[in-house]
Scaffold this motif. Structure first.
Motif, PDB file in Angstrom:
ATOM      1  N   PHE A   1       3.862   5.848  -2.529  1.00 39.93           N
ATOM      2  CA  PHE A   1       3.444   5.421  -3.867  1.00 39.93           C
ATOM      3  C   PHE A   1       1.933   5.289  -3.895  1.00 39.93           C
ATOM      4  O   PHE A   1       1.284   5.027  -2.890  1.00 39.93           O
ATOM      5  N   GLY A   2       1.389   5.526  -5.094  1.00 39.80           N
ATOM      6  CA  GLY A   2      -0.054   5.466  -5.282  1.00 39.80           C
ATOM      7  C   GLY A   2      -0.404   5.625  -6.748  1.00 39.80           C
ATOM      8  O   GLY A   2       0.467   5.742  -7.613  1.00 39.80           O
TER       9      GLY A   2
ATOM     10  N   ARG B   1      -6.914  -1.663   3.084  1.00 44.31           N
ATOM     11  CA  ARG B   1      -6.375  -0.641   3.980  1.00 44.31           C
ATOM     12  C   ARG B   1      -6.285   0.671   3.221  1.00 44.31           C
ATOM     13  O   ARG B   1      -5.654   0.721   2.165  1.00 44.31           O
ATOM     14  N   HIS B   2      -6.906   1.695   3.762  1.00 39.42           N
ATOM     15  CA  HIS B   2      -6.860   3.033   3.161  1.00 39.42           C
ATOM     16  C   HIS B   2      -7.277   2.999   1.691  1.00 39.42           C
ATOM     17  O   HIS B   2      -6.685   3.670   0.852  1.00 39.42           O
ATOM     18  N   GLY B   3      -8.283   2.178   1.366  1.00 39.80           N
ATOM     19  CA  GLY B   3      -8.798   2.096   0.004  1.00 39.80           C
ATOM     20  C   GLY B   3      -7.986   1.205  -0.920  1.00 39.80           C
ATOM     21  O   GLY B   3      -8.379   0.958  -2.051  1.00 39.80           O
ATOM     22  N   ARG B   4      -6.870   0.705  -0.473  1.00 43.39           N
ATOM     23  CA  ARG B   4      -5.977  -0.145  -1.269  1.00 43.39           C
ATOM     24  C   ARG B   4      -6.225  -1.608  -0.867  1.00 43.39           C
ATOM     25  O   ARG B   4      -6.275  -1.926   0.305  1.00 43.39           O
ATOM     26  N   THR B   5      -6.389  -2.512  -1.863  1.00 39.34           N
ATOM     27  CA  THR B   5      -6.634  -3.927  -1.577  1.00 39.34           C
ATOM     28  C   THR B   5      -5.333  -4.705  -1.702  1.00 39.34           C
ATOM     29  O   THR B   5      -4.642  -4.624  -2.722  1.00 39.34           O
ATOM     30  N   HIS B   6      -5.010  -5.466  -0.650  1.00 39.46           N
ATOM     31  CA  HIS B   6      -3.787  -6.278  -0.598  1.00 39.46           C
ATOM     32  C   HIS B   6      -4.178  -7.755  -0.521  1.00 39.46           C
ATOM     33  O   HIS B   6      -5.004  -8.129   0.305  1.00 39.46           O
TER      34      HIS B   6
ATOM     35  N   GLY C   1       9.958 -12.065   8.239  1.00 38.42           N
ATOM     36  CA  GLY C   1      10.781 -12.316   7.056  1.00 38.42           C
ATOM     37  C   GLY C   1      10.225 -11.611   5.843  1.00 38.42           C
ATOM     38  O   GLY C   1       9.480 -10.635   5.942  1.00 38.42           O
ATOM     39  N   LEU C   2      10.565 -12.103   4.691  1.00 45.27           N
ATOM     40  CA  LEU C   2      10.128 -11.513   3.437  1.00 45.27           C
ATOM     41  C   LEU C   2       8.631 -11.746   3.230  1.00 45.27           C
ATOM     42  O   LEU C   2       8.147 -12.867   3.378  1.00 45.27           O
ATOM     43  N   GLN C   3       7.899 -10.685   2.903  1.00 44.96           N
ATOM     44  CA  GLN C   3       6.461 -10.766   2.677  1.00 44.96           C
ATOM     45  C   GLN C   3       6.156 -10.329   1.244  1.00 44.96           C
ATOM     46  O   GLN C   3       6.747  -9.378   0.749  1.00 44.96           O
ATOM     47  N   ALA C   4       5.234 -11.030   0.595  1.00 48.65           N
ATOM     48  CA  ALA C   4       4.841 -10.688  -0.773  1.00 48.65           C
ATOM     49  C   ALA C   4       3.341 -10.392  -0.804  1.00 48.65           C
ATOM     50  O   ALA C   4       2.551 -11.074  -0.141  1.00 48.65           O
ATOM     51  N   PHE C   5       2.968  -9.387  -1.579  1.00 47.47           N
ATOM     52  CA  PHE C   5       1.567  -8.987  -1.718  1.00 47.47           C
ATOM     53  C   PHE C   5       1.273  -8.636  -3.165  1.00 47.47           C
ATOM     54  O   PHE C   5       2.121  -8.072  -3.857  1.00 47.47           O
ATOM     55  N   LYS C   6       0.052  -8.952  -3.602  1.00 50.64           N
ATOM     56  CA  LYS C   6      -0.479  -8.397  -4.835  1.00 50.64           C
ATOM     57  C   LYS C   6      -1.360  -7.247  -4.351  1.00 50.64           C
ATOM     58  O   LYS C   6      -2.138  -7.416  -3.407  1.00 50.64           O
ATOM     59  N   VAL C   7      -1.229  -6.084  -4.991  1.00 50.60           N
ATOM     60  CA  VAL C   7      -1.926  -4.894  -4.511  1.00 50.60           C
ATOM     61  C   VAL C   7      -2.716  -4.268  -5.660  1.00 50.60           C
ATOM     62  O   VAL C   7      -2.226  -4.181  -6.785  1.00 50.60           O
ATOM     63  N   LEU C   8      -3.928  -3.829  -5.342  1.00 50.03           N
ATOM     64  CA  LEU C   8      -4.740  -3.087  -6.296  1.00 50.03           C
ATOM     65  C   LEU C   8      -5.016  -1.717  -5.695  1.00 50.03           C
ATOM     66  O   LEU C   8      -5.633  -1.597  -4.634  1.00 50.03           O
ATOM     67  N   GLU C   9      -4.512  -0.698  -6.375  1.00 46.49           N
ATOM     68  CA  GLU C   9      -4.702   0.696  -5.954  1.00 46.49           C
ATOM     69  C   GLU C   9      -5.746   1.289  -6.900  1.00 46.49           C
ATOM     70  O   GLU C   9      -5.571   1.284  -8.114  1.00 46.49           O
ATOM     71  N   PRO C  10      -6.871   1.787  -6.358  1.00 50.41           N
ATOM     72  CA  PRO C  10      -7.900   2.363  -7.232  1.00 50.41           C
ATOM     73  C   PRO C  10      -7.415   3.675  -7.862  1.00 50.41           C
ATOM     74  O   PRO C  10      -6.468   4.292  -7.385  1.00 50.41           O
ATOM     75  N   ALA C  11      -8.094   4.056  -8.918  1.00 51.82           N
ATOM     76  CA  ALA C  11      -7.777   5.335  -9.568  1.00 51.82           C
ATOM     77  C   ALA C  11      -8.180   6.458  -8.626  1.00 51.82           C
ATOM     78  O   ALA C  11      -9.350   6.581  -8.272  1.00 51.82           O
ATOM     79  N   ARG C  12      -7.215   7.214  -8.176  1.00 53.10           N
ATOM     80  CA  ARG C  12      -7.503   8.371  -7.321  1.00 53.10           C
ATOM     81  C   ARG C  12      -6.283   9.271  -7.322  1.00 53.10           C
ATOM     82  O   ARG C  12      -5.156   8.824  -7.476  1.00 53.10           O
ATOM     83  N   LYS C  13      -6.542  10.525  -7.178  1.00 48.05           N
ATOM     84  CA  LYS C  13      -5.465  11.525  -7.141  1.00 48.05           C
ATOM     85  C   LYS C  13      -5.247  11.869  -5.684  1.00 48.05           C
ATOM     86  O   LYS C  13      -6.161  12.333  -5.011  1.00 48.05           O
ATOM     87  N   GLU C  14      -4.060  11.592  -5.179  1.00 47.40           N
ATOM     88  CA  GLU C  14      -3.733  11.881  -3.787  1.00 47.40           C
ATOM     89  C   GLU C  14      -2.471  12.717  -3.729  1.00 47.40           C
ATOM     90  O   GLU C  14      -1.608  12.618  -4.601  1.00 47.40           O
ATOM     91  N   GLU C  15      -2.375  13.475  -2.698  1.00 46.52           N
ATOM     92  CA  GLU C  15      -1.148  14.227  -2.460  1.00 46.52           C
ATOM     93  C   GLU C  15      -0.137  13.270  -1.828  1.00 46.52           C
ATOM     94  O   GLU C  15      -0.467  12.523  -0.913  1.00 46.52           O
ATOM     95  N   ALA C  16       1.087  13.304  -2.339  1.00 43.70           N
ATOM     96  CA  ALA C  16       2.132  12.440  -1.791  1.00 43.70           C
ATOM     97  C   ALA C  16       2.432  12.830  -0.345  1.00 43.70           C
ATOM     98  O   ALA C  16       2.533  14.010  -0.019  1.00 43.70           O
ATOM     99  N   ASP C  17       2.552  11.813   0.500  1.00 45.09           N
ATOM    100  CA  ASP C  17       2.863  12.030   1.911  1.00 45.09           C
ATOM    101  C   ASP C  17       3.968  11.032   2.285  1.00 45.09           C
ATOM    102  O   ASP C  17       3.698   9.999   2.898  1.00 45.09           O
ATOM    103  N   PRO C  18       5.223  11.326   1.889  1.00 43.55           N
ATOM    104  CA  PRO C  18       6.317  10.375   2.127  1.00 43.55           C
ATOM    105  C   PRO C  18       6.521  10.056   3.610  1.00 43.55           C
ATOM    106  O   PRO C  18       6.421  10.931   4.462  1.00 43.55           O
ATOM    107  N   ARG C  19       6.786   8.773   3.873  1.00 44.23           N
ATOM    108  CA  ARG C  19       7.040   8.269   5.220  1.00 44.23           C
ATOM    109  C   ARG C  19       8.283   7.399   5.198  1.00 44.23           C
ATOM    110  O   ARG C  19       8.727   6.965   4.139  1.00 44.23           O
TER     111      ARG C  19
END
Length: 191
Positions: A160-161, A86-91, A100-118
Protein backbone atom coordinates in the motif's frame (compact mmCIF):
# COMPACT_ATOMS: atom_id res chain seq x y z
CA UNK A 1 -1.11 -5.11 45.77
CA UNK A 2 -3.64 -7.94 46.12
CA UNK A 3 -7.42 -7.67 46.42
CA UNK A 4 -7.12 -8.63 50.11
CA UNK A 5 -4.67 -5.74 50.64
CA UNK A 6 -7.09 -3.31 48.99
CA UNK A 7 -10.04 -4.59 51.05
CA UNK A 8 -8.01 -4.42 54.27
CA UNK A 9 -7.47 -0.70 53.69
CA UNK A 10 -11.17 0.10 53.27
CA UNK A 11 -12.08 0.02 56.98
CA UNK A 12 -9.45 2.54 58.10
CA UNK A 13 -10.39 4.84 55.18
CA UNK A 14 -14.07 4.65 56.17
CA UNK A 15 -13.26 5.53 59.79
CA UNK A 16 -10.92 8.38 58.79
CA UNK A 17 -13.44 9.86 56.35
CA UNK A 18 -16.27 9.70 58.91
CA UNK A 19 -14.12 11.32 61.63
CA UNK A 20 -12.86 14.06 59.27
CA UNK A 21 -16.46 14.95 58.56
CA UNK A 22 -17.34 14.76 62.26
CA UNK A 23 -20.14 12.27 61.64
CA UNK A 24 -21.14 9.74 64.30
CA UNK A 25 -21.82 6.09 63.51
CA UNK A 26 -25.45 6.70 64.53
CA UNK A 27 -25.82 9.62 62.10
CA UNK A 28 -24.19 7.65 59.27
CA UNK A 29 -26.46 4.70 60.06
CA UNK A 30 -29.52 6.92 59.80
CA UNK A 31 -28.37 8.37 56.45
CA UNK A 32 -27.34 5.07 54.87
CA UNK A 33 -29.81 2.62 56.40
CA UNK A 34 -26.88 0.43 57.49
CA UNK A 35 -26.89 -0.64 61.14
CA UNK A 36 -24.41 0.91 63.57
CA UNK A 37 -22.95 -2.52 64.34
CA UNK A 38 -22.35 -3.25 60.63
CA UNK A 39 -20.71 0.16 60.12
CA UNK A 40 -18.51 -0.43 63.18
CA UNK A 41 -17.48 -3.90 61.94
CA UNK A 42 -16.69 -2.46 58.48
CA UNK A 43 -14.46 0.22 59.99
CA UNK A 44 -12.65 -2.25 62.25
CA UNK A 45 -12.12 -4.76 59.43
CA UNK A 46 -14.32 -7.43 61.02
CA UNK A 47 -16.80 -7.20 58.13
CA UNK A 48 -15.75 -7.57 54.50
CA UNK A 49 -16.84 -4.53 52.46
CA UNK A 50 -19.31 -5.10 49.65
CA UNK A 51 -20.73 -2.89 46.94
CA UNK A 52 -24.13 -2.93 48.69
CA UNK A 53 -22.51 -1.39 51.77
CA UNK A 54 -20.00 0.93 50.14
CA UNK A 55 -22.35 2.64 47.66
CA UNK A 56 -24.65 4.20 50.31
CA UNK A 57 -21.60 5.25 52.38
CA UNK A 58 -20.00 6.90 49.34
CA UNK A 59 -23.28 8.69 48.60
CA UNK A 60 -23.64 9.82 52.20
CA UNK A 61 -20.11 11.29 52.22
CA UNK A 62 -20.48 12.51 48.61
CA UNK A 63 -17.21 10.90 47.50
CA UNK A 64 -16.45 8.62 44.57
CA UNK A 65 -16.41 4.91 45.35
CA UNK A 66 -12.74 4.86 44.23
CA UNK A 67 -11.87 7.04 47.22
CA UNK A 68 -13.40 4.55 49.66
CA UNK A 69 -11.72 1.58 48.03
CA UNK A 70 -8.39 3.34 47.62
CA UNK A 71 -8.08 2.54 43.94
CA UNK A 72 -4.62 3.41 42.67
CA UNK A 73 -4.48 6.61 40.65
CA UNK A 74 -4.55 6.12 36.91
CA UNK A 75 -1.39 7.31 35.22
CA UNK A 76 -1.32 9.72 32.33
CA UNK A 77 -3.00 7.77 29.51
CA UNK A 78 -1.44 9.84 26.74
CA UNK A 79 1.03 8.07 24.49
CA UNK A 80 3.93 10.40 23.83
CA UNK A 81 5.93 8.94 21.01
CA UNK A 82 8.40 10.32 18.56
CA UNK A 83 7.70 9.89 14.86
CA UNK A 84 9.66 7.24 13.00
CA UNK A 85 10.52 7.79 9.34
CA UNK A 86 10.98 4.65 7.24
CA UNK A 87 11.30 4.64 3.46
CA UNK A 88 9.89 8.19 3.32
CA UNK A 89 6.78 7.22 5.32
CA UNK A 90 6.28 8.79 8.80
CA UNK A 91 4.87 6.54 11.55
CA UNK A 92 3.64 7.73 14.96
CA UNK A 93 3.34 4.79 17.39
CA UNK A 94 -0.01 4.90 19.22
CA UNK A 95 0.69 1.99 21.56
CA UNK A 96 3.29 1.81 24.32
CA UNK A 97 3.92 -1.90 24.75
CA UNK A 98 5.96 -3.87 22.23
CA UNK A 99 4.45 -7.11 20.97
CA UNK A 100 0.78 -7.90 20.61
CA UNK A 101 -1.46 -5.50 18.77
CA UNK A 102 0.33 -2.36 17.56
CA UNK A 103 -1.33 0.87 16.39
CA UNK A 104 0.25 3.60 14.24
CA UNK A 105 -0.79 6.85 12.64
CA UNK A 106 0.96 6.99 9.27
CA UNK A 107 1.63 9.80 6.82
CA UNK A 108 2.54 8.70 3.30
CA UNK A 109 3.81 11.56 1.09
CA UNK A 110 2.46 12.11 -2.40
CA UNK A 111 4.56 9.90 -4.65
CA UNK A 112 4.01 7.46 -7.45
CA UNK A 113 5.60 4.10 -6.71
CA UNK A 114 5.46 0.76 -8.38
CA UNK A 115 3.65 -1.79 -6.23
CA UNK A 116 5.98 -4.38 -4.74
CA UNK A 117 3.74 -6.84 -2.83
CA UNK A 118 5.30 -8.69 0.11
CA UNK A 119 4.13 -11.21 2.69
CA UNK A 120 4.86 -11.70 6.38
CA UNK A 121 3.17 -13.11 9.47
CA UNK A 122 0.41 -11.02 10.99
CA UNK A 123 -2.88 -9.30 10.39
CA UNK A 124 -3.41 -5.66 9.46
CA UNK A 125 -6.26 -3.17 9.60
CA UNK A 126 -6.13 0.23 7.84
CA UNK A 127 -8.39 3.26 8.30
CA UNK A 128 -7.98 6.26 6.00
CA UNK A 129 -8.09 9.65 7.76
CA UNK A 130 -7.39 11.86 4.73
CA UNK A 131 -6.23 11.49 1.16
CA UNK A 132 -6.36 8.31 -0.94
CA UNK A 133 -4.41 5.10 -0.35
CA UNK A 134 -3.73 2.50 -3.02
CA UNK A 135 -3.89 -1.07 -1.68
CA UNK A 136 -2.69 -4.02 -3.71
CA UNK A 137 -3.81 -7.24 -2.02
CA UNK A 138 -3.47 -10.49 -3.90
CA UNK A 139 -5.41 -9.99 -7.16
CA UNK A 140 -7.12 -6.80 -5.88
CA UNK A 141 -5.89 -3.30 -6.67
CA UNK A 142 -8.15 -0.79 -4.88
CA UNK A 143 -8.07 2.84 -3.81
CA UNK A 144 -9.34 3.67 -0.32
CA UNK A 145 -10.60 7.17 0.52
CA UNK A 146 -11.09 9.01 3.81
CA UNK A 147 -13.45 7.09 6.09
CA UNK A 148 -12.84 3.71 4.45
CA UNK A 149 -11.22 0.73 6.16
CA UNK A 150 -9.58 -2.48 5.02
CA UNK A 151 -8.35 -5.55 6.85
CA UNK A 152 -6.27 -8.45 5.66
CA UNK A 153 -4.04 -11.35 6.54
CA UNK A 154 -0.49 -10.20 5.82
CA UNK A 155 0.43 -13.66 4.50
CA UNK A 156 -1.46 -12.58 1.36
CA UNK A 157 0.93 -10.62 -0.93
CA UNK A 158 0.19 -6.94 -0.23
CA UNK A 159 1.46 -3.42 -0.78
CA UNK A 160 0.00 0.00 0.00
CA UNK A 161 1.06 3.55 -0.71
CA UNK A 162 0.05 6.93 -2.08
CA UNK A 163 -1.90 7.14 -5.32
CA UNK A 164 0.49 9.93 -6.32
CA UNK A 165 -2.33 12.50 -6.22
CA UNK A 166 -1.42 13.80 -2.76
CA UNK A 167 -0.38 12.71 0.71
CA UNK A 168 -2.47 10.16 2.59
CA UNK A 169 -2.88 9.92 6.36
CA UNK A 170 -4.13 6.66 7.86
CA UNK A 171 -4.29 4.53 10.96
CA UNK A 172 -2.69 1.11 10.87
CA UNK A 173 -3.32 -1.65 13.40
CA UNK A 174 -1.05 -4.62 13.13
CA UNK A 175 -1.29 -7.81 15.14
CA UNK A 176 0.57 -11.08 15.21
CA UNK A 177 -0.95 -14.00 13.34
CA UNK A 178 -4.25 -15.07 14.86
CA UNK A 179 -4.97 -11.67 16.44
CA UNK A 180 -7.75 -10.17 14.34
CA UNK A 181 -9.75 -7.00 14.47
CA UNK A 182 -13.46 -7.70 14.40
CA UNK A 183 -14.27 -4.77 12.14
CA UNK A 184 -14.79 -5.77 8.53
CA UNK A 185 -14.53 -3.45 5.56
CA UNK A 186 -17.52 -3.58 3.24
CA UNK A 187 -17.31 -2.74 -0.45
CA UNK A 188 -18.73 0.64 -1.34
CA UNK A 189 -22.28 0.52 -2.63
CA UNK A 190 -22.49 0.88 -6.39
CA UNK A 191 -24.70 3.69 -7.61
Amino acid sequence: MTADDVLAGVGPRLRQLRKEREVTLAALSETTGISVSTLSRLESGLRRPSLELLLPIAQAHQVPLDELVGAPPVGDPRVRSKPIVRHGRTHWPLTRQPGGLQAFKVLEPARKEEADPRTHEGYEWLYILSGRLRLVLGDHDVVLSAGEAAEFDTRVPHWFGSTGEGPVEFLSLFGPQGERMHVRARPAARE
